[in-house]
Design an enzyme around this catalytic site. Structure first.
Site, short mmCIF file in Angstrom:
data_model
loop_
_atom_site.label_atom_id
_atom_site.label_comp_id
_atom_site.label_asym_id
_atom_site.label_seq_id
_atom_site.Cartn_x
_atom_site.Cartn_y
_atom_site.Cartn_z
N CYS A 79 0.83 -1.21 0.00
CA CYS A 79 0.00 0.00 0.00
C CYS A 79 0.87 1.26 0.00
O CYS A 79 1.53 1.54 -0.99
CB CYS A 79 -0.99 -0.04 1.16
SG CYS A 79 -2.31 1.18 0.95
N HIS A 167 -3.65 -5.23 0.21
CA HIS A 167 -3.17 -5.67 1.53
C HIS A 167 -3.17 -7.20 1.63
O HIS A 167 -4.18 -7.79 1.98
CB HIS A 167 -4.07 -5.09 2.63
CG HIS A 167 -3.87 -3.63 2.85
ND1 HIS A 167 -2.96 -3.13 3.75
CD2 HIS A 167 -4.44 -2.56 2.25
CE1 HIS A 167 -2.98 -1.81 3.71
NE2 HIS A 167 -3.87 -1.44 2.81
N GLU A 169 -2.00 -9.00 3.87
CA GLU A 169 -2.05 -9.46 5.26
C GLU A 169 -3.48 -9.63 5.78
O GLU A 169 -3.68 -10.32 6.78
CB GLU A 169 -1.28 -8.49 6.18
CG GLU A 169 -1.90 -7.10 6.39
CD GLU A 169 -1.60 -6.10 5.27
OE1 GLU A 169 -1.22 -6.55 4.17
OE2 GLU A 169 -1.77 -4.89 5.48
#
Ligand code: XMP
Length: 536
Positions: A79, A167, A169
């Site tokens: 990001c 993202h 994660e």
């Protein structure tokens, strides 16, 4: 040497999550402020740049000198990290027409890129950004796009540098874990040797080297962190460890007795101190929550010190501080937003050095280490409990009688949560298993207790309030209790747990019938923020 990934924190809310995902790949990682890259540390095998609340164009935006690590170890920007790599190398980052938030599907431009090994076509990723990359620097190639974002992923053609606008994660990025695995294991070359067993072996060896034959004092609270720290130290230095467990009189029902028994079974050298008289006397008539906390904190240090002085030649004070207690998260103004209750309790006048064997672990890892050490499951899965105990769960002043009422009500509630079993599947089951709760998956379902499904539960005695009730033919005029149960991963934010109605009905009935002094039961449906977990 223990290999490690460095995650540079630019202030994103998901930085900790990146850390957890890397640890789930059995790889050690450290989260450091964006400007604290450890130069010259040969154990670093890769760097991840996190997201940020800033735009790269903000005057206050966090900036880092990429030459510290680019070209030396593989780098992945996420990001803001991706935008910053572009910006710093002559690419273009501009305000997007509208903030892009939510699901998007990847269209691969170069699916052969190592970052995408094992990916399905059209896989779903999670976006959350205001700026967008409109041109990538020279020497980089675009490797994936989405319908809204041309440079959803790009990579250097010359150096091991990757950047993703999405993202990986977060759970909603379906192959996010695969992407992180490709980076951490295939690209950075992690040996994946970070596990509870390896942690125990290396930490025991380190503790032996660190404290040698010195004597160590450790304050036990009955909670999982201090208990695991004690068992680990006991394994390393045995009888040179003395633990002190102070009973301030505001623990849960029978907790002092039960936990002392557990500690003795674990072979710990524990001094149990019943100091409840002192605490109750000093708290008499005090109603202000902060005042209560201060008195309990002061008395605790006094009692603990007095015991510690008796241990001649002690050189170390051990604490169960864990990683989330120490990570500094930065908010937009650059101020530290996380100040945790467990940090900084070392009385200066004791002249002891600090020993914190769990300081690199997340809560679920502490639990795994506890299991590895053979500790009983009920000690490992214990909910967090505030240091001042039931004192911050009794509104108004504190008396032994009020503590007795609350202990009885709370005991019914907590026992009920442990006994009530629920079946979970999908994301809920995944979350519980990821937290280390031992449960077998059968036909896509696991069975766990309500207690294990939630982060923390407790009962609050609203002793400044009375309400009318009727029991048999008699009018009652007694206190309500509020039940609290929350889901959370770190207690910084929390949501109220959606407990089953039949469970609440049973518990409410049992409390009102059995606990003298309570004639009404409420359930707290506030989340944090804006409320807090504890009432005081
Ligand atoms: P709050 O109420 O701030 O609680 O949402 C967050 C977490 O911290 C615990 N807590 C405390 N722990 N001393 C402690 O050691 C305290 O004074 C204290 N106050 C709250 C709380 O139980 C929750 O886990």
């Amino acid at each position: 040497m223990q290999q490690k990934i460095i995650i540079l924190d630019f202030g994103s809310q998901t930085t900790q999550l990146i850390g957890r995902r890397v640890r789930e790949l059995d790889t050690f990682c450290e989260i450091l402020p964006y400007n604290k890259f450890p130069q010259g540390d040969d154990s670093v095998i890769g760097v991840i740049l996190s997201g940020s609340p800033y735009s790269v164009h903000d005057p206050e935006a966090f900036k880092v000198d990429l030459s510290q690590f680019v070209g030396k170890v593989p780098v992945l920007g996420i990001c803001y990290g991706a935008q910053f790599i572009s910006y710093a190398n002559g690419g273009k980052v501009e305000k997007a027409d509208s903030r892009e938030y939510g699901r998007a599907n990847l269209a691969f431009i170069n699916k052969e890129n190592r970052l995408f090994k094992g990916f399905d076509d059209n896989c779903q990723v999670w976006m959350s950004h205001g700026d967008t990359i409109t041109a990538i620097p020279e020497g980089f190639e675009c490797i994936a796009s989405t319908s809204n974002v041309k440079f959803a992923a790009y990579a250097s053609t010359k150096q091991p540098v990757w950047a993703v606008q999405f993202h990986p994660e977060v759970f909603h990025s379906v192959q996010g874990t695969q992407l992180l695995k490709n980076f951490v294991v295939d690209i950075c070359g992690s040996k994946q040797d970070w596990s509870a067993a390896s942690f125990v072996d290396t930490t025991v060896a380190e503790l032996k080297a660190q404290v040698g034959n010195d004597r160590v004092i450790l304050g036990l609270s009955g909670g999982v962190d201090s208990s695991v720290a004690a068992v680990l130290l006991n394994k390393a230095i045995g009888k040179n460890l003395t633990c002190i467990f102070v009973d301030h009189g505001m623990l849960r029902k029978n907790e002092f007795r039960d936990v002392m028994h557990d500690y003795e079974c674990l072979g710990l050298n524990v001094i149990g101190v019943d100091a409840s008289e002192k605490f109750f006397a000093d708290l008499a008539g005090v109603t202000d929550p902060e005042q209560k906390r201060k008195i309990i904190g002061r008395d605790f240090v006094e009692v603990f010190n007095a015991e510690a002085q008796k241990i001649k030649d002690a050189k170390w004070l051990a604490q169960g501080t864990i990683y989330p207690d120490r990570i500094e998260s930065l908010n937009i103004t650059g101020k530290v937003i996380k100040s945790h209750h467990n940090v900084g309790g070392l009385p200066k006048e004791m002249h002891l050095s600090l020993c914190e064997p769990l300081k690199w672990l997340f809560k679920d890892e502490v639990r795994r280490v506890g299991r590895q050490l053979g500790m009983p499951e009920h000690l490992i899965t214990r909910h967090p409990f505030p240091g001042p105990g039931l004192a911050v769960r009794i509104l108004g002043d504190i008396t032994r009688e009020k503590v007795r009422i609350l202990q009885d009500a709370d005991d019914i509630y907590i026992r009920g949560l442990r006994e009530y079993k629920v079946k979970l599947s999908g994301e809920e089951a995944r979350r519980v298993l990821a937290a280390g709760v031992p449960a077998d998956m059968k036909d896509g379902e696991i069975e766990v207790s309500l207690y294990d499904q939630i982060w923390q539960a407790g009962t609050v005695l609203l002793s400044t309030v009375r309400s009318v009730g009727v029991m048999g033919d008699e009018r009652t005029y007694e206190h309500p209790v509020a039940l609290r149960a929350v889901t959370s991963t770190d207690a910084m934010t929390a949501d109220w747990a959606h407990l089953p109605y039949d469970f609440m009905a049973k518990v409410s009935n049992e409390i009102i019938n059995k606990v003298r002094g309570v004639n009404r039961v409420c359930y707290d449906i506030s989340s944090k923020p804006p409320s807090t977990i504890e009432w005081e």
